[in-house]
Design a protein around this motif. Structure first.
Motif, PDB file in Angstrom:
ATOM      1  N   GLY A 241     -29.141  17.645  26.053  1.00  0.00           N
ATOM      2  CA  GLY A 241     -27.766  17.677  26.516  1.00  0.00           C
ATOM      3  C   GLY A 241     -27.437  16.619  27.551  1.00  0.00           C
ATOM      4  N   ALA A 242     -26.495  16.973  28.431  1.00  0.00           N
ATOM      5  CA  ALA A 242     -25.924  16.012  29.377  1.00  0.00           C
ATOM      6  C   ALA A 242     -26.799  15.738  30.584  1.00  0.00           C
ATOM      7  CB  ALA A 242     -24.559  16.503  29.848  1.00  0.00           C
ATOM      8  N   ARG A 243     -27.678  16.647  30.931  1.00  0.00           N
ATOM      9  CA  ARG A 243     -28.522  16.502  32.111  1.00  0.00           C
ATOM     10  C   ARG A 243     -29.855  17.196  31.862  1.00  0.00           C
ATOM     11  NH1 ARG A 243     -24.404  14.092  32.838  1.00  0.00           N
ATOM     12  NH2 ARG A 243     -23.121  13.955  34.737  1.00  0.00           N
ATOM     13  N   ALA A 244     -30.900  16.690  32.523  1.00  0.00           N
ATOM     14  CA  ALA A 244     -32.200  17.363  32.480  1.00  0.00           C
ATOM     15  C   ALA A 244     -32.821  17.349  33.860  1.00  0.00           C
ATOM     16  CB  ALA A 244     -33.139  16.694  31.472  1.00  0.00           C
ATOM     17  N   LEU A 245     -33.396  18.463  34.265  1.00  0.00           N
ATOM     18  CA  LEU A 245     -34.127  18.609  35.517  1.00  0.00           C
ATOM     19  C   LEU A 245     -35.577  18.882  35.136  1.00  0.00           C
ATOM     20  CD1 LEU A 245     -31.068  19.415  36.050  1.00  0.00           C
ATOM     21  CD2 LEU A 245     -31.915  20.752  37.978  1.00  0.00           C
ATOM     22  N   TYR A 246     -36.488  18.017  35.594  1.00  0.00           N
ATOM     23  CA  TYR A 246     -37.863  18.018  35.124  1.00  0.00           C
ATOM     24  C   TYR A 246     -38.760  18.844  36.041  1.00  0.00           C
ATOM     25  CZ  TYR A 246     -36.213  14.429  31.953  1.00  0.00           C
ATOM     26  OH  TYR A 246     -35.515  13.760  30.968  1.00  0.00           O
TER      27      TYR A 246
END
Length: 248
Positions: free
Chosen positions: A184-189
């Motif tokens: 999607g629009a953002r990813a937090l790893y």
């Protein structure tokens, strides 16, 4: 730290990839799709307290970095999963992300006993996980690099197989960013002890999976929600994944 009676285990994964075998080269890889288809900051910005019309606006279509994110048909989603400010049930310090897997909620702890609550989709049976880790870094409109094990299970993903370019310290291949990309629009790893867990908090075009357990272990959010969360969470923010918090 929380005094919650909820037991917290070290971050684990079942029937998936061995972190010890992955090593540093795993950065960039992610499962985060259904196999069926596919210093913490003090957060002081108050959340809106919307009514029905404002919810429509909150989840309306938006153009972000040139990508057209469609409106979410909120009438088809249980209102409990709409973004909203609630009393904090976690007992964690402000700036902490808490994922309650039993109730399909993600909380961002605010000050003064409050929290922002978002509805999420989670991993199905066999891919559950729990523990404490951190958001090592974040990315807008990320590429998706499915692990080789997933591609082996789903041959239609072969075109997205990636290779690690040691000379340039990066992955090449994968799926290009876009609205249909599973991240999607953002990813937090999510990292634990400096290692990439391969789990992400990320956006998803599949709004119908919110409140369900369908992914390969990642935490899915509506794209409009993950964009909101992204603006509030710094790199290095702590994350706790647990189960059975008392809902308010």
């Amino acid at each position: 730290m929380s005094n919650s009676p909820t037991a917290v285990r070290s971050l684990t994964r079942r029937r998936f990839l061995s972190l010890s075998a992955i090593g540093a080269a795993s950065v960039g890889l992610s499962a985060c799709v259904s196999d069926q288809t596919e210093k913490p900051a003090i957060v002081s910005r108050p959340a809106p307290k919307p009514g029905p019309v404002q919810y429509n606006s909150m989840y309306s279509a938006v153009v972000d970095a040139g990508y057209d994110i469609p409106a979410v048909p909120i009438e088809k989603i249980n209102p409990r999963y709409y973004r909203q400010e609630v009393a904090d049930p976690t007992g964690e310090r402000p700036g902490t992300i808490v994922v309650d897997t039993a109730n399909h909620f993600l909380y961002l702890v605010l000050e003064n006993g409050r929290a922002l609550r978002y509805g999420v989709g989670l991993g199905r049976a066999g891919f559950e996980w729990a523990g404490r880790a951190e958001i090592k870094y974040k990315q807008q409109w990320p590429r998706w690099f499915p692990p080789a094990e997933m591609i082996d299970r789903r041959p239609e993903l072969e075109k997205y197989r990636s290779e690690y370019d040691k000379a340039n310290d990066k992955w090449v291949g994968g799926m290009q960013p876009g609205v249909s990309n599973p991240l999607g629009a953002r990813a937090l790893y999510i990292f634990e002890d400096g290692k990439d867990t391969l789990y992400r908090v990320h956006g998803s075009p599949e709004w119908w999976t919110i409140g369900k357990s369908v992914s390969s272990g990642c935490v899915r959010m509506l794209n409009q929600d993950v964009i909101d969360l992204y603006t509030r969470v710094p790199d290095g923010a702590p994350i706790l994944v647990t189960s059975g918090l008392r809902t308010v």
